[in-house]
Design an enzyme around this catalytic site. Structure first.
Site, PDB file in Angstrom:
ATOM      1  N   GLU A 186      52.073 -10.710 175.354  1.00 13.99           N
ATOM      2  CA  GLU A 186      51.410 -11.664 175.099  1.00 13.99           C
ATOM      3  C   GLU A 186      50.594 -13.138 174.314  1.00 13.99           C
ATOM      4  O   GLU A 186      49.417 -13.107 174.573  1.00 13.99           O
ATOM      5  CB  GLU A 186      50.693 -10.949 173.259  1.00 13.99           C
ATOM      6  CG  GLU A 186      50.801  -9.218 173.720  1.00 13.99           C
ATOM      7  CD  GLU A 186      51.840  -8.199 172.775  1.00 13.99           C
ATOM      8  OE1 GLU A 186      52.120  -9.255 171.119  1.00 13.99           O
ATOM      9  OE2 GLU A 186      52.304  -7.334 172.797  1.00 13.99           O
ATOM     10  N   GLY A 215      53.601  -0.881 174.060  1.00 14.72           N
ATOM     11  CA  GLY A 215      52.570  -0.680 173.582  1.00 14.72           C
ATOM     12  C   GLY A 215      51.837   0.395 173.891  1.00 14.72           C
ATOM     13  O   GLY A 215      51.332   1.593 173.372  1.00 14.72           O
ATOM     14  N   GLU A 249      61.071  -7.039 179.094  1.00 18.36           N
ATOM     15  CA  GLU A 249      59.526  -6.509 178.246  1.00 18.36           C
ATOM     16  C   GLU A 249      59.069  -5.884 179.678  1.00 18.36           C
ATOM     17  O   GLU A 249      58.020  -6.828 179.724  1.00 18.36           O
ATOM     18  CB  GLU A 249      59.018  -7.405 176.839  1.00 18.36           C
ATOM     19  CG  GLU A 249      59.971  -7.287 175.740  1.00 18.36           C
ATOM     20  CD  GLU A 249      59.100  -7.040 174.906  1.00 18.36           C
ATOM     21  OE1 GLU A 249      59.170  -6.685 173.873  1.00 18.36           O
ATOM     22  OE2 GLU A 249      58.358  -7.680 175.191  1.00 18.36           O
ATOM     23  N   HIS A 253      56.229 -14.400 175.143  1.00 17.15           N
ATOM     24  CA  HIS A 253      56.272 -13.361 175.244  1.00 17.15           C
ATOM     25  C   HIS A 253      55.223 -12.640 175.432  1.00 17.15           C
ATOM     26  O   HIS A 253      54.208 -13.460 176.070  1.00 17.15           O
ATOM     27  CB  HIS A 253      55.721 -12.687 173.452  1.00 17.15           C
ATOM     28  CG  HIS A 253      55.942 -10.501 173.409  1.00 17.15           C
ATOM     29  ND1 HIS A 253      54.495 -10.412 173.966  1.00 17.15           N
ATOM     30  CD2 HIS A 253      56.685 -10.345 172.713  1.00 17.15           C
ATOM     31  CE1 HIS A 253      54.367  -9.748 173.017  1.00 17.15           C
ATOM     32  NE2 HIS A 253      56.013  -8.594 172.891  1.00 17.15           N
ATOM     33  N   SER A 310      58.055  -0.216 174.059  1.00 17.58           N
ATOM     34  CA  SER A 310      58.319   1.237 173.179  1.00 17.58           C
ATOM     35  C   SER A 310      59.168   2.295 172.620  1.00 17.58           C
ATOM     36  O   SER A 310      59.463   3.078 173.620  1.00 17.58           O
ATOM     37  CB  SER A 310      57.207   2.451 174.301  1.00 17.58           C
ATOM     38  OG  SER A 310      56.005   1.746 174.383  1.00 17.58           O
ATOM     39  N   ASN A 314      59.070  -7.187 165.753  1.00 14.82           N
ATOM     40  CA  ASN A 314      58.356  -8.214 165.712  1.00 14.82           C
ATOM     41  C   ASN A 314      57.672  -7.299 165.409  1.00 14.82           C
ATOM     42  O   ASN A 314      56.617  -6.785 166.304  1.00 14.82           O
ATOM     43  CB  ASN A 314      58.260  -8.451 167.792  1.00 14.82           C
ATOM     44  CG  ASN A 314      56.959  -9.407 168.052  1.00 14.82           C
ATOM     45  OD1 ASN A 314      56.781  -9.800 167.093  1.00 14.82           O
ATOM     46  ND2 ASN A 314      56.338  -9.319 169.288  1.00 14.82           N
ATOM     47  N   TRP A 315      56.990  -7.931 164.382  1.00 14.32           N
ATOM     48  CA  TRP A 315      55.430  -7.807 163.689  1.00 14.32           C
ATOM     49  C   TRP A 315      53.982  -7.924 164.227  1.00 14.32           C
ATOM     50  O   TRP A 315      53.431  -7.461 164.036  1.00 14.32           O
ATOM     51  CB  TRP A 315      55.101  -7.715 162.178  1.00 14.32           C
ATOM     52  CG  TRP A 315      56.848  -7.679 161.779  1.00 14.32           C
ATOM     53  CD1 TRP A 315      58.138  -6.448 161.724  1.00 14.32           C
ATOM     54  CD2 TRP A 315      57.121  -7.321 160.123  1.00 14.32           C
ATOM     55  NE1 TRP A 315      58.517  -5.696 160.836  1.00 14.32           N
ATOM     56  CE2 TRP A 315      57.846  -6.609 159.937  1.00 14.32           C
ATOM     57  CE3 TRP A 315      56.760  -8.608 159.134  1.00 14.32           C
ATOM     58  CZ2 TRP A 315      58.166  -6.612 158.338  1.00 14.32           C
ATOM     59  CZ3 TRP A 315      57.560  -8.518 157.859  1.00 14.32           C
ATOM     60  CH2 TRP A 315      58.158  -7.331 157.617  1.00 14.32           C
ATOM     61  N   LYS A 316      54.109  -8.699 165.137  1.00 12.83           N
ATOM     62  CA  LYS A 316      52.985  -9.407 166.025  1.00 12.83           C
ATOM     63  C   LYS A 316      51.837  -9.858 165.001  1.00 12.83           C
ATOM     64  O   LYS A 316      52.647 -10.584 163.816  1.00 12.83           O
ATOM     65  CB  LYS A 316      52.474  -8.352 166.700  1.00 12.83           C
ATOM     66  CG  LYS A 316      54.008  -7.526 167.385  1.00 12.83           C
ATOM     67  CD  LYS A 316      53.041  -6.906 168.519  1.00 12.83           C
ATOM     68  CE  LYS A 316      54.202  -6.459 169.882  1.00 12.83           C
ATOM     69  NZ  LYS A 316      53.938  -5.666 171.125  1.00 12.83           N
TER      70      LYS A 316
HETATM   71  P1  PGA Z   1      56.399  -2.160 171.330  1.00  9.18           P
HETATM   72  O1  PGA Z   1      56.159  -3.764 171.271  1.00  9.18           O
HETATM   73  O2  PGA Z   1      57.258  -1.208 170.559  1.00  9.18           O
HETATM   74  O3  PGA Z   1      55.043  -1.728 170.364  1.00  9.18           O
HETATM   75  O4  PGA Z   1      55.960  -1.648 172.640  1.00  9.18           O
HETATM   76  C1  PGA Z   1      57.633  -4.046 172.111  1.00  9.18           C
HETATM   77  C2  PGA Z   1      57.070  -5.756 172.081  1.00  9.18           C
HETATM   78  O5  PGA Z   1      55.921  -6.223 172.646  1.00  9.18           O
HETATM   79  O6  PGA Z   1      57.821  -6.555 171.874  1.00  9.18           O
END
Ligand code: PGA
Length: 261
Positions: free
Chosen positions: A102, A176, A170, A100, A216, A12-14
């Site tokens: 976010e 992150g 998650e 997600h 992470s 997931n490149w966001k």
């Molecule tokens: P991360 O993000 O691997 O940077 O913790 C995971 C995600 O939000 O899907």
């Protein structure tokens, strides 16, 4: 209980990288780093929406499958800035990340997650539904959070579509932050999620649903999360922006499938 599918590794490149040129390069680097292997896991990348078409062209064989980071709850019309299920499908998107944390933080509700999941599955695509608690407490309330998020989704689905449902656990505190859930915690949550699926959809359907871990994930913790966490793959943010690290995780997943390590 393992799912009946190959492991699934999703990057997931966001909102990264900052230009199409860099996105193409990152994809080409990842493609190159995993090129030699006949891969056991399914590898998928979720680039930002403006890059989907061009990135899709870089894997015409769909060896790396194309994922969207979100989708509109609406089908068409006056919804400025949004993309519909059919638009994403028409540019080669195979799967969509839904709910997600976010996105939930910017207003996506459980009801919207349900509607999006139904629409994505109805279109014949795969829905990667994210669930997870904000923090862990000593009373186990985090289980209730996951149960509420998941039950809402499962209730609306046909049994036939469950093999295209992926649940990504998650925990928000792990995203992150470098604070990965332990393999034991991931495993415990996987079993809990399977219990909910069994209750809502029937025991016979549990293995149809893949359960990923995200938060992470790196090439240092991936092996243990697969061996002791027994998850069916990963949703990877930060580590998917480094081609070598991401390819290492794919290699670890491949070895886990073929040698059980
Ligand atoms: P991360 O993000 O691997 O940077 O913790 C995971 C995600 O939000 O899907």
């Amino acid at each position: 209980m393992a799912s009946s599918h190959p492991l699934l590794i999703v990057g997931n490149w966001k909102m990264n990288p900052e230009s199409l040129t860099s996105a193409r390069q990152l994809f080409i680097d990842i493609r190159g780093a995993i090129a030699k292997k006949k891969l056991a896991p399914t590898v998928a990348i979720a680039p930002p929406t403006p890059f989907l078409t061009e990135i899709g062209k870089l894997s015409p064989s769909k060896r790396i499958s194309l994922v969207a980071q979100t989708v509109s709850v609406n089908q068409s019309g006056a919804h400025t800035g949004e993309s519909s299920v059919s638009m994403l499908k028409s540019v080669g998107v195979a799967s969509v990340i839904i709910g997600h944390s976010e996105r939930r933080a910017s207003g996506v509700t459980d009801e919207m997650v349900v509607a999006k999941t139904i629409a994505v599955l109805k279109a014949g695509m795969t829905a990667i539904v994210c669930v997870g608690e904000k923090e862990r407490d000593t009373h186990g309330h985090y289980f209730t959070t996951v149960e509420t998020q998941l039950q809402a989704v499962l209730k609306g689905l046909s049994k036939a579509s469950l093999s295209r449902l992926v649940v990504a656990y998650e925990p928000i505190w792990a995203i992150g932050t470098g604070n990965t859930a332990t393999a034991e915690d991931a495993h415990e949550m996987k079993l809990f999620i399977q219990k909910i699926i069994a209750t809502v959809c029937g025991r016979a359907n549990v293995k149809k649903v893949r359960i990923l871990y995200g938060g992470s994930v790196t090439d240092k913790n991936a092996a243990q999360l697969l061996v002791d966490g027994e998850v069916d793959g990963f949703l990877i943010g930060g580590s998917s922006l480094k081609a070598t690290t991401f390819a290492n995780i794919v290699t670890i997943a491949h070895a886990h499938t073929t040698h059980g390590t």
